[in-house]
Scaffold this active site. Structure first.
Site, PDB file in Angstrom:
ATOM      1  N   HIS A 183      30.596 -16.734  -7.557  1.00  0.00           N
ATOM      2  CA  HIS A 183      30.618 -17.506  -8.805  1.00  0.00           C
ATOM      3  C   HIS A 183      29.231 -18.050  -9.128  1.00  0.00           C
ATOM      4  O   HIS A 183      28.753 -17.949 -10.258  1.00  0.00           O
ATOM      5  CB  HIS A 183      31.622 -18.665  -8.679  1.00  0.00           C
ATOM      6  CG  HIS A 183      31.667 -19.558  -9.879  1.00  0.00           C
ATOM      7  ND1 HIS A 183      30.842 -20.645 -10.025  1.00  0.00           N
ATOM      8  CD2 HIS A 183      32.410 -19.500 -11.009  1.00  0.00           C
ATOM      9  CE1 HIS A 183      31.087 -21.235 -11.187  1.00  0.00           C
ATOM     10  NE2 HIS A 183      32.038 -20.558 -11.798  1.00  0.00           N
ATOM     11  N   ARG A 185      34.694 -12.580 -19.902  1.00  0.00           N
ATOM     12  CA  ARG A 185      35.627 -13.171 -18.954  1.00  0.00           C
ATOM     13  C   ARG A 185      36.411 -14.310 -19.591  1.00  0.00           C
ATOM     14  O   ARG A 185      35.844 -15.134 -20.299  1.00  0.00           O
ATOM     15  CB  ARG A 185      34.872 -13.706 -17.734  1.00  0.00           C
ATOM     16  CG  ARG A 185      34.180 -12.642 -16.896  1.00  0.00           C
ATOM     17  CD  ARG A 185      33.474 -13.282 -15.701  1.00  0.00           C
ATOM     18  NE  ARG A 185      32.877 -12.301 -14.825  1.00  0.00           N
ATOM     19  CZ  ARG A 185      31.619 -11.862 -14.926  1.00  0.00           C
ATOM     20  NH1 ARG A 185      30.848 -12.320 -15.889  1.00  0.00           N
ATOM     21  NH2 ARG A 185      31.139 -10.976 -14.075  1.00  0.00           N
ATOM     22  N   ARG A 241      38.543  -9.522 -21.127  1.00  0.00           N
ATOM     23  CA  ARG A 241      39.388  -9.335 -19.952  1.00  0.00           C
ATOM     24  C   ARG A 241      40.339 -10.513 -19.840  1.00  0.00           C
ATOM     25  O   ARG A 241      39.895 -11.664 -19.805  1.00  0.00           O
ATOM     26  CB  ARG A 241      38.541  -9.230 -18.688  1.00  0.00           C
ATOM     27  CG  ARG A 241      39.380  -8.929 -17.431  1.00  0.00           C
ATOM     28  CD  ARG A 241      38.524  -8.877 -16.189  1.00  0.00           C
ATOM     29  NE  ARG A 241      38.048 -10.194 -15.797  1.00  0.00           N
ATOM     30  CZ  ARG A 241      37.199 -10.417 -14.797  1.00  0.00           C
ATOM     31  NH1 ARG A 241      36.705  -9.401 -14.112  1.00  0.00           N
ATOM     32  NH2 ARG A 241      36.807 -11.640 -14.500  1.00  0.00           N
ATOM     33  N   ASN A 265      32.845  -5.038  -8.199  1.00  0.00           N
ATOM     34  CA  ASN A 265      32.878  -6.139  -7.232  1.00  0.00           C
ATOM     35  C   ASN A 265      34.164  -6.068  -6.418  1.00  0.00           C
ATOM     36  O   ASN A 265      34.159  -6.140  -5.186  1.00  0.00           O
ATOM     37  CB  ASN A 265      32.793  -7.486  -7.953  1.00  0.00           C
ATOM     38  CG  ASN A 265      31.494  -7.663  -8.709  1.00  0.00           C
ATOM     39  OD1 ASN A 265      30.599  -6.832  -8.635  1.00  0.00           O
ATOM     40  ND2 ASN A 265      31.390  -8.747  -9.446  1.00  0.00           N
ATOM     41  N   ASP A 266      35.287  -5.941  -7.119  1.00  0.00           N
ATOM     42  CA  ASP A 266      36.576  -5.862  -6.432  1.00  0.00           C
ATOM     43  C   ASP A 266      36.835  -4.473  -5.853  1.00  0.00           C
ATOM     44  O   ASP A 266      37.369  -4.346  -4.746  1.00  0.00           O
ATOM     45  CB  ASP A 266      37.709  -6.235  -7.388  1.00  0.00           C
ATOM     46  CG  ASP A 266      37.879  -7.743  -7.507  1.00  0.00           C
ATOM     47  OD1 ASP A 266      37.589  -8.436  -6.521  1.00  0.00           O
ATOM     48  OD2 ASP A 266      38.279  -8.212  -8.578  1.00  0.00           O
ATOM     49  N   CYS A 325      31.539  -2.796 -15.411  1.00  0.00           N
ATOM     50  CA  CYS A 325      31.149  -4.177 -15.722  1.00  0.00           C
ATOM     51  C   CYS A 325      30.982  -5.021 -14.466  1.00  0.00           C
ATOM     52  O   CYS A 325      30.815  -6.233 -14.542  1.00  0.00           O
ATOM     53  CB  CYS A 325      32.154  -4.820 -16.663  1.00  0.00           C
ATOM     54  SG  CYS A 325      33.844  -4.838 -16.056  1.00  0.00           S
TER      55      CYS A 325
END
Length: 791
Positions: free
Chosen positions: A417, A515, A562, A683-684, A731
């Site tokens: 974050h 986001r 998103r 990222n995920d 992204c």
């Protein structure tokens, strides 16, 4: 002027009346009597609030004041759940109890008297909260209570006065008073009722430059319509810097002002956002708001107010389109201005002594005074220009992050974050230091190199001077000749509407990721709580406001929103988040579309917000579902969208994130449900493919988006998507990596969405790689046809 017990008119007040009408009311009275053009009005005094709580009885026969103090005495303000529950009870009780007739009669009489001044039976007013300890230099309460605009009619005014009283007991205000040592039983609230200015143009002014602390400069922000858009950050305003005394306009920044706030033309009450191009005309979007003469007029008025108070002021102003005159809506001291003497504490050095190392998460140099905090309750400690040091940031800390000159964390990697938000805000950051909160103390001075991931002791003169030189030389991006045009679109990631203009200025081809998390988490309480309390429309409007800001800044370029993907640990700390489950690993838990379908009321609110913005003419929005792993999830989400009148593929483009390996493996099944685009959330996708917690700095060296397994999944999805004519994008953080960009271009991806600071570099990388591919193809053809060539 007839006698009143609970009402004081502005002309009856001065700065000495803070105990009676709070800082806001006292200042308006002071300004009125100093000859400053203030829209007329009156204050429902703190005595009225005191009389109300001491004379209204609750069910058990106690006075409301006794009942409130009993609840507060049993409340541990450090227990966020208990604090939220108890303060909510107090607010609800104040709102539901009827207004005492003796107070209501005086409010009605004063409102009619104010209206009569304008030869009308009723006028539009603003009803603003003014706490009796508000806006003092030693304790700023500003913004902790409510303000209501375009209030019309006696009943509406009385209702809003009670709601202002109730806002004295928000969790945040109660916590703040407790930590500042204020006696809750002696803090009252006055409600300011002021004639609304029919604003043609408006904004804020600081009579000392809040960025540089230069007291010889006045900074003015200006936009079209009501000032709410500027104060809330929904629009990037024009900015003018004026030198005091000479009144020379030293700097001008003319922004693209896509939206403005006006009185709701349908209801006649409240405010709505409209497109500047449609409301005023397309030429007004980039038109200078204030003429040079008006800039100087506003600046001189600010200097006059500062001279009267003897301290730099934060001033809200407006030009009324009915009479063309300048009005001052309110003025308060700048409580965050640093005294020049405080800089003497900084250790300025020529030596660059490294005291900490971590991961360079957001490039650049930042320097300043260290402030160490451990949770969001301490964010008020962080002032403009401080270096924020914490274990790991969370969404509740974003307001403090915006004020910081740099950020340092103990934990986290380059996709944490802290890293993502810092890059978007353009603030240098070093993460994963492990010991920053132990090594650094509040009051220390440091220099942070977010590019190399190091922290230096003191203010390193050479680094800071180099930063200033670079800023002076390259504060604005100047493109020599025609901008690069690439077949692979280069988009940008956006987390917060406030940075939309900055992101749009990169020249990106659109937003590949907007986001929802920060928009929802910044609202201040759990979104489901809004819905349970019957305030769904309020939630929808707040979401629409954020989406609208970004859609307007980029229009007509596409913006892919998103839907909510906040883990339970982020939601749990919010007011109303007590029902969130405890999860061992929230990253693997109840988030993304899983939550959205389990809490359809929340997903429905998001779709209502999107529909609202689409109906305003913003046809550049796409919906992107996170963490999809099964075709059924797409079907159900579409059903929810249609239930609110939002038609996938017609009103909005429809897509999904490819973050779960399962989604990549069954991509053909997902596409057959009807998709316009897919976007890789690397990222995920990386952490799920490699079984690596992306926020764990201990194993950060193993985290690699270019791992062969991750690339094989990406290649497979692109190949299948091309077969069906579905657009592909990325992204995740990997989109900001030039090496990854080269691979993606060769794999045939349609667009790459990067962080704002990386857009220019990625565009250059993409252009070079595309040229290389063309050259390689030409050479291959050359060698294949060499027998036919005549040299």
């Amino acid at each position: 002027m007839s006698e009143y017990r609970f009402i004081k008119w502005f002309e009856e007040l001065s700065k000495k009346d803070v105990p009676l009408v709070g800082g806001k009311g006292a200042n308006l009275g002071e300004l009125t009597n100093a000859g400053i053009p203030v829209p007329p009005g009156f204050c429902v005094t703190a005595e009225a609030y005191k009389y109300f709580v001491e004379n209204v009885k609750v069910e058990d026969g106690r006075t409301l004041q006794e009942w409130i103090m009993d609840i507060i005495s049993k409340t541990n303000v450090d227990d966020s759940k208990q604090l939220q529950e108890n303060t909510a009870k107090i607010r609800q009780k104040i709102i539901e109890l009827p207004m005492l007739p003796e107070i209501a009669e005086e409010i009605e009489r004063a409102y009619k008297e104010l209206s009569a001044r304008f030869n009308k039976d009723a006028v539009y007013v603003a009803v603003r909260s003014s706490a009796t300890a508000e806006d003092l230099p030693e304790a700023s309460f500003a913004g902790q209570q409510e303000t209501y605009l375009d209030v019309y009619g006696v009943d509406d005014v009385i209702d809003k006065v009670k709601k202002c009283w109730a806002s004295l007991w928000t969790a945040r205000a109660t916590f703040y008073r407790a930590k500042q040592g204020f006696d809750h039983s002696k803090v009252y609230l006055s409600a300011v009722v002021q004639k609304m200015v029919n604003s043609e143009k408006s904004g804020v002014m600081f009579t000392a430059n809040p960025v540089t602390n230069d007291r010889n400069e006045i900074m003015i922000n200006a936009s079209w319509g009501l000032g709410e858009a500027v104060v809330s950050g929904s629009v990037t305003p024009d900015e003018y810097i004026v030198e005091k005394g000479t009144w020379k306009i030293k700097e001008k920044f003319i922004a693209k002002k896509e939206v403005m706030v006006v009185r709701n033309p349908e209801t006649g009450k409240g405010t709505v956002y409209v497109k500047v191009a449609e409301y005023l005309g397309p030429e007004w979007v980039e038109k200078q708001v204030l003429t040079d003469e008006q800039i100087v007029e506003v600046a001189k008025m600010g200097a006059k107010i500062e001279e009267h108070y003897g301290w730099p002021q934060d001033i809200e102003w407006a030009y009324d389109k009915d009479d063309g005159k300048l009005y001052i809506v309110q003025s308060r001291p700048i409580t965050t201005l640093k005294e020049a003497k405080s800089e003497e504490k900084a250790e300025v050095t020529e030596e660059a002594e490294v005291i900490l190392k971590g991961l360079g998460a957001s490039p650049g140099i930042g320097a300043g005074r260290v402030v160490v905090i451990f949770d969001a309750s301490e964010i008020d400690k962080v002032k403009e220009g401080d270096v924020l040091v914490t274990t790991m940031t969370n969404p509740d800390m974003v307001p403090a992050m915006k004020r910081a000159s740099a950020i340092i964390t103990d934990e986290g990697g380059r996709t944490s974050h802290a890293a993502i938000v810092s890059r978007e805000l353009g603030i240098p950051a070093v993460v994963g230091t492990k010991v920053a909160t132990k090594v650094l103390k509040t009051g220390d001075y440091v220099t942070v190199d977010g590019t190399r991931g190091v922290v230096y002791k003191g203010i390193v003169k050479s680094l800071v001077e180099k930063k200033e030189e670079e800023k002076a030389a390259g504060g604005q991006v100047v493109v020599a000749g025609a901008p690069l045009v690439t077949a692979t679109k280069v988009k940008v990631n956006v987390s917060m509407p406030e940075v939309a203009e900055r992101a749009a200025a990169t020249g990106a081809d659109g937003v590949g990721l907007l986001r929802a998390e920060h928009m929802i988490l910044s609202i201040g309480q759990h979104p489901v709580k809004f819905i349970k309390e019957g305030r769904e429309e309020e939630l929808v409007e707040k979401l629409a406001e954020g989406i609208r800001t970004v859609a307007a800044a980029f229009y007509p370029r596409p913006v892919w929103y998103r839907t909510l993907d906040a883990p339970t640990n982020e939601f749990k700390e919010m007011p109303g988040g007590e029902d969130e489950p405890d999860e061992r690993n929230p990253m693997l838990g109840w988030r993304g579309i899983r939550r959205g379908l389990d809490q359809p009321e929340l997903l429905r609110a998001e779709f209502k917000a999107i529909k609202k913005v689409v109906e305003e003419g913003y046809d550049n929005i796409g919906v992107m579902l996170p963490l999809v792993g099964h075709p059924e999830q797409i079907r159900k989400a579409k059903e929810i969208a249609r239930s609110v009148g939002l038609e996938p593929h017609k009103d909005v483009e429809w897509g999904v994130m490819i973050e779960v390996p399962a989604a990549a493996l069954i991509i053909e099944d997902l596409i057959k449900e009807g998709l316009d685009f897919v976007s890789f959330g690397t990222n995920d996708l990386t952490q799920y493919t490699l079984a690596i917690d992306r926020d764990n700095d201990r194993i950060a060296y193993l985290y690699d988006e270019k791992h062969p397994a991750v690339l094989k999944l990406i290649k497979h999805v692109i190949k299948v998507a091309k077969k069906y004519g579905v657009e592909t994008s990325i992204c995740g953080q990997a989109g900001s990596d030039p090496k990854m960009a080269k691979i993606l271009v060769r794999l045939g991806i349609d667009s790459i969405s990067a962080n704002p600071d990386a857009v220019e570099l990625i565009r250059k990388t993409v252009a070079q790689e595309e040229q290389k591919l063309i050259l390689e193809a030409a050479r291959k053809r050359l060698f294949e046809d060499e027998d036919e060539l005549d040299f």
